[in-house]
Design a protein around this motif. Structure first.
Motif, PDB file in Angstrom:
ATOM      1  N   MET A 190       8.291  -1.525  22.574  1.00  0.00           N
ATOM      2  CA  MET A 190       9.421  -0.603  22.563  1.00  0.00           C
ATOM      3  C   MET A 190       9.177   0.534  21.583  1.00  0.00           C
ATOM      4  O   MET A 190       8.472   0.364  20.589  1.00  0.00           O
ATOM      5  N   PRO A 191       9.791   1.707  21.853  1.00  0.00           N
ATOM      6  CA  PRO A 191       9.658   2.817  20.900  1.00  0.00           C
ATOM      7  C   PRO A 191      10.261   2.437  19.540  1.00  0.00           C
ATOM      8  O   PRO A 191      11.150   1.587  19.461  1.00  0.00           O
ATOM      9  N   ALA A 192       9.769   3.109  18.524  1.00  0.00           N
ATOM     10  CA  ALA A 192      10.160   2.753  17.154  1.00  0.00           C
ATOM     11  C   ALA A 192      11.662   2.839  16.944  1.00  0.00           C
ATOM     12  O   ALA A 192      12.271   1.988  16.289  1.00  0.00           O
ATOM     13  N   TRP A 193      12.313   3.854  17.517  1.00  0.00           N
ATOM     14  CA  TRP A 193      13.755   4.014  17.264  1.00  0.00           C
ATOM     15  C   TRP A 193      14.550   2.851  17.876  1.00  0.00           C
ATOM     16  O   TRP A 193      15.546   2.406  17.309  1.00  0.00           O
ATOM     17  N   LEU A 194      14.074   2.336  19.040  1.00  0.00           N
ATOM     18  CA  LEU A 194      14.757   1.182  19.630  1.00  0.00           C
ATOM     19  C   LEU A 194      14.552  -0.053  18.765  1.00  0.00           C
ATOM     20  O   LEU A 194      15.453  -0.857  18.573  1.00  0.00           O
ATOM     21  N   GLN A 195      13.344  -0.164  18.239  1.00  0.00           N
ATOM     22  CA  GLN A 195      13.075  -1.295  17.342  1.00  0.00           C
ATOM     23  C   GLN A 195      13.984  -1.251  16.121  1.00  0.00           C
ATOM     24  O   GLN A 195      14.425  -2.276  15.619  1.00  0.00           O
ATOM     25  N   ASN A 196      14.275  -0.026  15.654  1.00  0.00           N
ATOM     26  CA  ASN A 196      15.157   0.106  14.492  1.00  0.00           C
ATOM     27  C   ASN A 196      16.590  -0.308  14.842  1.00  0.00           C
ATOM     28  O   ASN A 196      17.257  -0.977  14.058  1.00  0.00           O
ATOM     29  N   ILE A 197      17.038   0.108  16.022  1.00  0.00           N
ATOM     30  CA  ILE A 197      18.387  -0.290  16.450  1.00  0.00           C
ATOM     31  C   ILE A 197      18.489  -1.808  16.498  1.00  0.00           C
ATOM     32  O   ILE A 197      19.481  -2.398  16.064  1.00  0.00           O
ATOM     33  N   SER A 198      17.432  -2.429  16.996  1.00  0.00           N
ATOM     34  CA  SER A 198      17.483  -3.882  17.171  1.00  0.00           C
ATOM     35  C   SER A 198      17.658  -4.612  15.842  1.00  0.00           C
ATOM     36  O   SER A 198      18.085  -5.758  15.804  1.00  0.00           O
ATOM     37  N   ARG A 199      17.378  -3.924  14.757  1.00  0.00           N
ATOM     38  CA  ARG A 199      17.546  -4.544  13.429  1.00  0.00           C
ATOM     39  C   ARG A 199      19.026  -4.824  13.113  1.00  0.00           C
ATOM     40  O   ARG A 199      19.344  -5.526  12.167  1.00  0.00           O
ATOM     41  N   ALA A 200      19.920  -4.234  13.911  1.00  0.00           N
ATOM     42  CA  ALA A 200      21.352  -4.467  13.682  1.00  0.00           C
ATOM     43  C   ALA A 200      21.863  -5.641  14.514  1.00  0.00           C
ATOM     44  O   ALA A 200      23.048  -5.950  14.480  1.00  0.00           O
TER      45      ALA A 200
END
Ligand SMILES: Nc1ncnc2c1ncn2[C@@H]1O[C@H](COP(=O)(O)OP(=O)(O)OP(=O)(O)O)[C@@H](O)[C@H]1O
Ligand SMILES: [Mg+2]
Lengths: 251, 322
Positions: A190-200
């Motif tokens: 997944m793109p990095a920004w989606l990976q960041n969202i998933s952290r929530a």
């Protein structure tokens, strides 16, 4: 029989007599595991050098367990309130904590059976999962994951008054979360920004923790972070659960 | 289960109403009010129910009976007033009181996908009783044959009987039943009367609602008639009927007595012809009957005295008209 044992027995009988629940708890996640597992059998995920099954098996496991925990308690609470069972229990000397403890134990047992089943299937040669020595560490993550999703389920079951509402709310939480947290698609793709969202999202941490324990893809710190995050989600949703809990549909 | 001994030892020997009802109070309400939005469901009710009493709450749909019972049970919080149940406050949830209360709610509650016996065994366990308590409770309400049927497969009346069994399984001192006979067939209704009379004979207090006035008259020591959240009458059925001065009806076969003759007899206030009879309404039944006897003999004469239903209709009718 103690109230705890009686409620657990009633819960167990009601569950196994409900074929839909049995299907969605065990067969449905297994279907995902088998389909994805066979499609990507033996393939490596680009860039990470790990097999698809190393992502999919923990991913489907976490999603299946979380899904069952959330739906199970949400449906039960909604139904018990509609059928006035909560009012019946309230009029007996049995404390609410016994009711919750029995449901909690039941959810943990279901989660454990699911885990054994899904991992057992993934270990078959056709799917090719191999367990790392750290696999027992998956157990605390599993326990914390069930707890977190259970507390979310209490909130959903306390808000929703119909089976349709429970299904709609729970699905709109669980389906996007499953994709965003990498349950069906390797998170590393997944793109990095989606990976960041998933952290929530709690499922992301459950995936990470279980995947690390089962396949040795991360270190102890990953499991620690996952456990801490799941405990954090439990506290937040636990507070919300206590606030939204209702004994009956009218006050 | 520590409370049943007290009940058994105080079992009264006679079935005479009122006398056997203890002077001690089971329920004391004072100025109880409950409002839902703009509906004043209970509008300042004060009453006392004695221990051992069989107490009926009567009233039209929406009068506030269920609300009142739920307030006594501790299922609902009153907006105002004081409530004492067996000397304690039922709100907030009072665990010391709960094992001494039994209740069947108007909308019955059952555990999903269990059989009748499994459901009762679960309820028994919630009261700390063994699963074997289910058998006698099923027998009490005549459901032994249905014990292993799923609750969802029971008929409406059978489900209602199961709910009553659930209310009685822990042998409570004070039993609340909200329309327990509503869905029952005639035989099951009479069977339940027997069960309720036995409970009363054991010294238990029964508070119940019904729309069957004949039943209330047959069972209750006292009844309260509730209209729009207020008690408009409270007494023994006997005294309510006596005080209402509802005329007695004397029925004579058509042809034996003309309406003019009938109208001239002592005490007769109205004469009609209904269903093959000349019907004489009288306030002094004795005098009227004597006169009828002198004229045509009493062999084919029937009388019908006022019932609780007549009184109820008169009271609730005038109340809603005003
Ligand atoms: N939860 C609630 N929310 C709002 N209004 C309510 C609620 N429960 C009852 N009411 C209203 O309060 C009034 C009294 O209702 P209640 O159920 O106590 O009547 P009842 O005497 O038991 O009637 P019935 O003989 O039909 O059982 C009615 O006008 C009803 O519509
Ligand atoms: Mg009612």
């Amino acid at each position: 029989m103690t109230a705890f044992a009686a409620l657990s027995t009633a819960n167990y009988k009601a569950s196994v007599r409900d074929k839909t629940t049995v299907f969605f708890t065990f067969a449905f996640p297994l279907l995902f595991l088998v389909v994805f597992g066979l499609i990507f059998a033996g393939q490596e995920v680009e860039g990470s050098g790990r097999n698809y099954i190393d992502y999919i098996a923990p991913g489907v496991l976490s999603w299946g367990v979380g899904n069952a925990a959330l739906f199970g308690i949400a449906f039960t609470l909604m139904q018990w309130r509609n059928d006035d069972i909560l009012r019946l229990i309230r009029m007996t000397p049995t404390p609410l904590t016994t009711v919750l403890a029995s449901r909690y134990t039941g959810a943990l047992v279901i989660g454990l059976v699911q885990a054994v089943l899904f991992v057992g299937v993934a270990l078959l040669p056709a799917f090719g999962l191999s367990l790392a020595g750290s696999w027992p560490l998956a157990l605390p993550v599993l326990l914390l994951g069930v707890t977190a999703f259970l507390s979310m389920g209490v909130v959903v079951g306390s808000r929703a008054n119909t089976p349709e509402a429970v299904a709609a709310i729970a699905n709109s939480i669980m389906v996007p979360m499953a994709f965003l947290s990498g349950s069906f698609l390797p998170i590393d793709l997944m793109p990095a920004w989606l990976q960041n969202i998933s952290r929530a999202l709690p499922l992301r941490y459950m995936n990470d923790g279980i995947s690390t324990a089962l396949t040795g893809s991360g270190d102890l710190a990953t499991i620690g972070l996952s456990s801490a995050a799941l405990a954090g989600f439990t506290v937040v949703f636990g507070v919300l659960a206590v606030r939204t809990f209702r004994w009956s549909n009218n006050s | 289960m520590t409370t049943t001994h007290a009940i058994e030892s105080s079992t009264p020997s006679s079935e005479e109403p009122i006398v056997e009802a203890g002077t001690e109070s089971a329920v004391v309400l004072d100025g109880v009010r409950k409002r839902y939005g703009d509906v004043q469901a209970v509008d300042g009710i004060s009453l006392t129910i004695r221990r051992g009493e069989f107490f009926g709450i009567l009233g039209p749909n929406g009068a506030g009976k269920t609300t009142l019972i739920e307030i006594m049970e501790g299922l609902r919080q009153a907006d105002a007033g004081t409530i004492q149940v067996l000397g304690m406050s039922p709100w907030p949830r009072n665990v010391a009181l709960l094992p001494r209360l039994g209740l069947q709610t108007q909308k019955s509650a059952f555990f999903a996908r269990l059989t009748a016996r499994e459901h009762l065994a679960t309820v028994a366990a919630l009261y700390g009783l063994p699963a074997t308590a289910a058998g006698p409770a099923l027998k009490l309400v005549g459901l032994t044959g249905e014990a292993d049927k799923r609750v969802g497969d029971l008929s409406g009346g059978q489900r209602q009987r199961l709910a009553i069994a659930g209310a009685l399984i822990h042998e409570p001192e004070l039993v609340f039943l909200d329309e327990p006979t509503a869905a029952l067939d005639t035989q099951a209704r009479r069977d339940l009367w027997q069960v309720l009379r036995e409970l009363k004979a054991q010294g238990r207090t029964i508070v119940y609602t019904t729309h069957h006035l004949d039943e209330a008259e047959a069972l209750c020591d006292r009844v309260a008639i509730v209209v729009t959240g207020a008690v408009i009458a409270l007494d023994t059925p006997h005294r309510l009927v006596g005080a209402a001065h509802v005329p007695t009806r004397v029925m004579v076969p058509v042809g034996q007595l003309s309406t003019d003759q009938a109208g001239a007899l002592p005490g007769v206030i109205r004469v009609t012809v209904e269903g093959g009879s000349v019907v004489l309404e009288t306030t002094t039944a004795g005098a009227t009957l004597a006169a009828v006897g002198d004229l045509i003999g009493l062999d084919e004469v029937q009388t019908r005295t006022a019932t609780l239903e007549d009184v109820y209709l008169e009271l609730t009718g005038s109340e809603t008209r005003s």
